[in-house]
Design a protein around this motif. Structure first.
Motif: not given
Ligand code: HXC
Length: 530
Positions: A185-191, A211-215
């Motif tokens: 994970i190398l950046g903002p990862c969403a959904g 970052y990892m988040f669904l929303t």
């Protein structure tokens, strides 16, 4: 049949790859497109990426793979969306670079999302490239590594991008247990950009830039009124200490990518392969005299199980997975006599090494990975039992603890265990015991195999008796159970060994199990308590 020489001779002035001076205008045009593709979303966006302290998608590949080994495919793929102004822009490659390469000379298949192209968002074409890569990896029997840097489903494409993601998810599941899958994970990862990694075997993150988040925070605020930063919501710290979503956090991308290279050296290419041998100069029969003194006299005094592991494994090195989550249990890869092993160990330094929900989840997931990929399990046991109390019971410690039981019982790779001190109650049963088809069960003279500790036990069975008589019973209980002999007499321990001999003994036993084979009753799949 001997073929005739070509009618085109070396002397003819025709397009010929050996004639570097000659330029085929068709190829020149294609090469110009390729050169443009090398710049992704263009110089300006690359600068923005660099300003954030991030590498570009291509730079990451050059760090991850052996020099010159990358073979790209799908360079010319473009998106097909014509809505919301998408008919006016297009980038060759469509925001993801796909191909194969080598890590320490062994093949891997890689995709690297390019945040400079539509925020690395996943379109129909982008997804199709990843899917093709995954299909090729499955056929070739080689690991899949994803370098994720993506805003998730490409919004302009609607259901086409959702369909694309779901095709990737299906392949993640199909590949699970067939080839190792590693997500960076190398950046903002969403959904969708987090659910694909969540289906893979290992997720590595960079502190303060991934970052990892669904929303994301904006949606969180509009739905729940909660104000939270990206880091607080789904930074590396959160996912490697609290949620358990990721297995490793590194300070920068270079460290993370070199950790991935290291991880790959422990793994087989696929589930029919064996992990590679890395013989070391550490002698197989090296005695470990410090282990003879490592268990404190007083059973209440903790010690660090990491010190035990360091003494036993090759070159004193364990590559720990998710070390700061559920620190009461240790999981990681190491080598014994040059062979990859998966180490699972209770750590009495943290919560006395007790098993709780997080520890059970951490260890069972690791065990299942090792079992899928022919990696023997070495277990070090010092555990007073499962953590009691309403918090654990209400959160389902029965269900989650059962995962660990299930994982050990189901594993058919060689299973070796050493009880260093306590092996009490359910935790004795769970931690690779002979009854769960442990192959080699050893104990140190300091081992205590009992249903529970002496005071609790005597309070249950001699409730209401005088203090004097209880003290006598406690002494009798300790005499009987605070020793490995009771279990050894029943044949539940294969041997009681001097701690200093642990390394040499494990290596010899491991070699004997090299060709272990177990056949199990046919089933579609088991139903592990999730
Ligand atoms: C299309 C996108 C995009 C997306 C980003 N971009 N996300 N384009 N679809 N999903 C584009 C932006 O428009 C912008 O283009 C460029 O990428 C860079 O984005 P910025 O917002 O400027 O970058 P930054 O400030 O760093 O913020 C990054 C981000 C944010 C946090 C990822 O872009 C964001 O919140 N994106 C949307 C995330 C999201 O909700 N995705 C959908 C999830 S649903 P320009 O041209 O202006 O530079 C999903 C469904 C799958 O994925 C469900 C599976 C279960």
């Amino acid at each position: 049949v001997r073929y005739q020489h070509s009618a085109i001779s070396d002397d003819d002035e025709l397009p010929d790859s050996r004639d570097r001076e000659h330029k085929d205008p068709r190829l020149e045009k294609i090469e110009a497109i390729r050169q443009k593709a090398m710049l992704g979303g263009g110089e300006k966006r690359i600068q923005v990426q660099h300003k954030k302290g991030k590498l570009t998608a291509r730079e990451r590949l050059s760090v991850l793979l052996d020099p010159g080994s990358f073979l790209e495919s799908g360079t010319f793929v473009e998106h097909r969306c014509r809505d919301f102004g998408m008919d006016k822009t297009s980038f060759s490659g469509d925001g993801v670079i796909t191909g194969s390469g080598l890590i320490a000379g062994r093949p891997v298949f890689v995709y690297s999302q390019d945040f400079t192209v539509y925020g690395g968002s996943l379109s129909e074409s982008h997804a199709a490239k990843i899917c093709r890569l995954m299909d090729r990896a499955m056929k070739a029997g080689a690991p899949i590594i994803g370098l994720n840097d993506s805003g998730g489903a490409r919004i302009q494409e609607g259901v086409m991008s959702l369909a694309g993601y779901t095709e990737v998810f299906q392949r993640n599941v199909d590949a699970s247990g067939v080839v190792p899958q590693i997500s960076c994970i190398l950046g903002p990862c969403a959904g969708g950009a987090v659910y694909s990694p969540a289906l893979t075997d290992f997720v590595f993150m960079v502190r303060n830039s991934s970052y990892m988040f669904l929303t994301g925070p904006d949606v969180v605020k509009s739905v729940t009124m909660e104000e939270v930063t990206q880091e607080e919501l789904g930074g590396a710290e959160v996912h490697t200490t609290r949620s358990g979503v990721a297995q490793g956090a590194w300070d920068n991308e270079l460290e993370l990518l070199s950790a991935v290279r290291e991880l790959v050296t422990y793994l087989p290419l696929n589930n029919r392969d064996k992990p590679p041998l890395y013989p070391s100069s550490d002698p197989d029969d090296r005695p470990c005299p410090t282990l003879d003194r490592i268990i404190p006299e007083n059973a209440e005094v903790p010690y660090d199980m990491r010190d035990v592991l360091a003494e036993v494994v090759d070159d004193r090195y364990v590559f720990e997975m998710i070390p700061d989550f559920a620190r009461n249990v240790i999981s990681g890869f190491a080598r014994l006599g040059g062979e990859t092993v998966g180490v699972i160990a209770n750590n009495p330094l943290v919560l006395a090494g007790v098993l709780d929900i997080d520890a059970a989840i951490k260890a069972s997931r690791f065990i299942r990975f090792c079992d899928s990929f022919n990696i023997p399990l070495i277990t070090f046991v010092d555990v007073p039992g499962f953590l009691p109390g309403t918090q654990q019971e209400h959160a389902g410690v029965i269900r989650h603890g059962a995962k660990l039981l299930y994982a050990y019982a189901e594993a058919t790779v060689p299973k070796l265990a050493v009880i260093t001190r306590k092996a009490y109650g359910g935790a004795y049963c769970v931690m690779s015991s002979q009854h769960l088809r442990g192959d080699v069960n050893l104990a140190w003279p300091s081992a205590e195999v009992a249903v529970m500790g002496s005071k609790g036990a005597i309070e249950v069975i001699f409730k209401g008796h005088s203090k004097e008589s209880m003290d006598k019973e406690v002494a009798a209980y300790e005499e009987k159970f605070y020793t490995p002999l009771s279990a050894a007499r029943h044949g539940f321990l294969d041997d009681v060994i001097a701690p200093r001999d642990t390394r040499a003994r494990l290596i010899r036993e491991l070699r004997l199990l090299k060709h272990k084979s177990v056949s199990r009753p046919w089933k579609k799949h088991g139903n592990i308590p999730l």
